[in-house]
Design an enzyme around this catalytic site. Sequence first.
Site, PDB file in Angstrom:
ATOM      1  N   ASP A  52       0.867  -1.163   0.000  1.00 39.89           N
ATOM      2  CA  ASP A  52       0.000   0.000   0.000  1.00 39.89           C
ATOM      3  C   ASP A  52       0.919   1.232   0.000  1.00 39.89           C
ATOM      4  OD1 ASP A  52      -2.322   1.632   0.364  1.00 39.89           O
ATOM      5  OD2 ASP A  52      -1.842   1.736   2.512  1.00 39.89           O
TER       6      ASP A  52
ATOM      7  N   ASP B   9      -0.040   5.072   0.991  1.00 39.93           N
ATOM      8  CA  ASP B   9      -0.200   6.028   2.098  1.00 39.93           C
ATOM      9  C   ASP B   9      -0.205   5.306   3.449  1.00 39.93           C
ATOM     10  OD1 ASP B   9      -0.407   8.071   0.210  1.00 39.93           O
ATOM     11  OD2 ASP B   9      -2.594   7.879   0.088  1.00 39.93           O
TER      12      ASP B   9
ATOM     13  N   PHE C 196      -5.575  13.994   2.868  1.00 39.51           N
ATOM     14  CA  PHE C 196      -5.069  13.431   1.610  1.00 39.51           C
ATOM     15  C   PHE C 196      -3.674  13.991   1.251  1.00 39.51           C
ATOM     16  CE2 PHE C 196      -9.586  12.850   1.575  1.00 39.51           C
ATOM     17  CZ  PHE C 196      -9.784  11.614   0.988  1.00 39.51           C
TER      18      PHE C 196
ATOM     19  N   GLN D  98      -6.732   5.988  -4.448  1.00 39.73           N
ATOM     20  CA  GLN D  98      -6.510   7.444  -4.529  1.00 39.73           C
ATOM     21  C   GLN D  98      -7.832   8.150  -4.840  1.00 39.73           C
ATOM     22  OE1 GLN D  98      -3.831   9.138  -3.602  1.00 39.73           O
ATOM     23  NE2 GLN D  98      -2.822   7.242  -3.000  1.00 39.73           N
TER      24      GLN D  98
HETATM   25 MG   LIG Z   1      -2.812   3.194   3.597  1.00 35.44          MG
END
Ligand SMILES: [Mg+2]
Length: 178
Positions: free
Chosen positions: A8, A10, A20, A53
Amino acid sequence: MTRYIILDRDGVINQDSDAFIKSPNEWQPVNKSLEAIALLHQHSYRVVVVTNQSGIARGLFTQETLQAIHHKMLVAVRDAGGEIDAIYFCPHGPDDQCQCRKPKPGLMNQFSQEHDVGLFGLPMIGDSMRDLEAATAVGGQPILVRSGKGERIVDQAAKLNIPIYENLYEASTVLVNA
Ligand SMILES: [Mg+2]
Ligand SMILES: [Zn+2]
């Protein structure tokens, strides 16, 4: 021996934000994550990123900006001696009914087809239940990191016997020494 690992983005590679990551400047690596990817690379792991996203669907940034963010990430990883083979992203929102937003395994399957790689047993590292569920759905080996949002679901993951590590660096160290 070549082997793949799916990460992954983020909260695993870069610090997450509830607001974000909307610009290259906001993309800042998690402590030692670049070294972790370099370590994996040096041990013949091919690193693939699979990331939701939804900021694109929400109008917070464009696909062009996402490409610029990913360019920064790829350069930072390369400068640290690592390599990311491919990045798959879902640009949709939670209500778009797409097949690619994790926990749906659409992007994992797309990667599998495009690289002709089986997903069974592949390590998949994330910081949210969505990541772990997508990994489980395709028979991968889900791994939780405490970085990003990971700390919030440690108890849940422990009940599912999912391995939990401090961050990507610790997880990578264990994987390459396995
Ligand atoms: Mg994440
Ligand atoms: Zn999608």
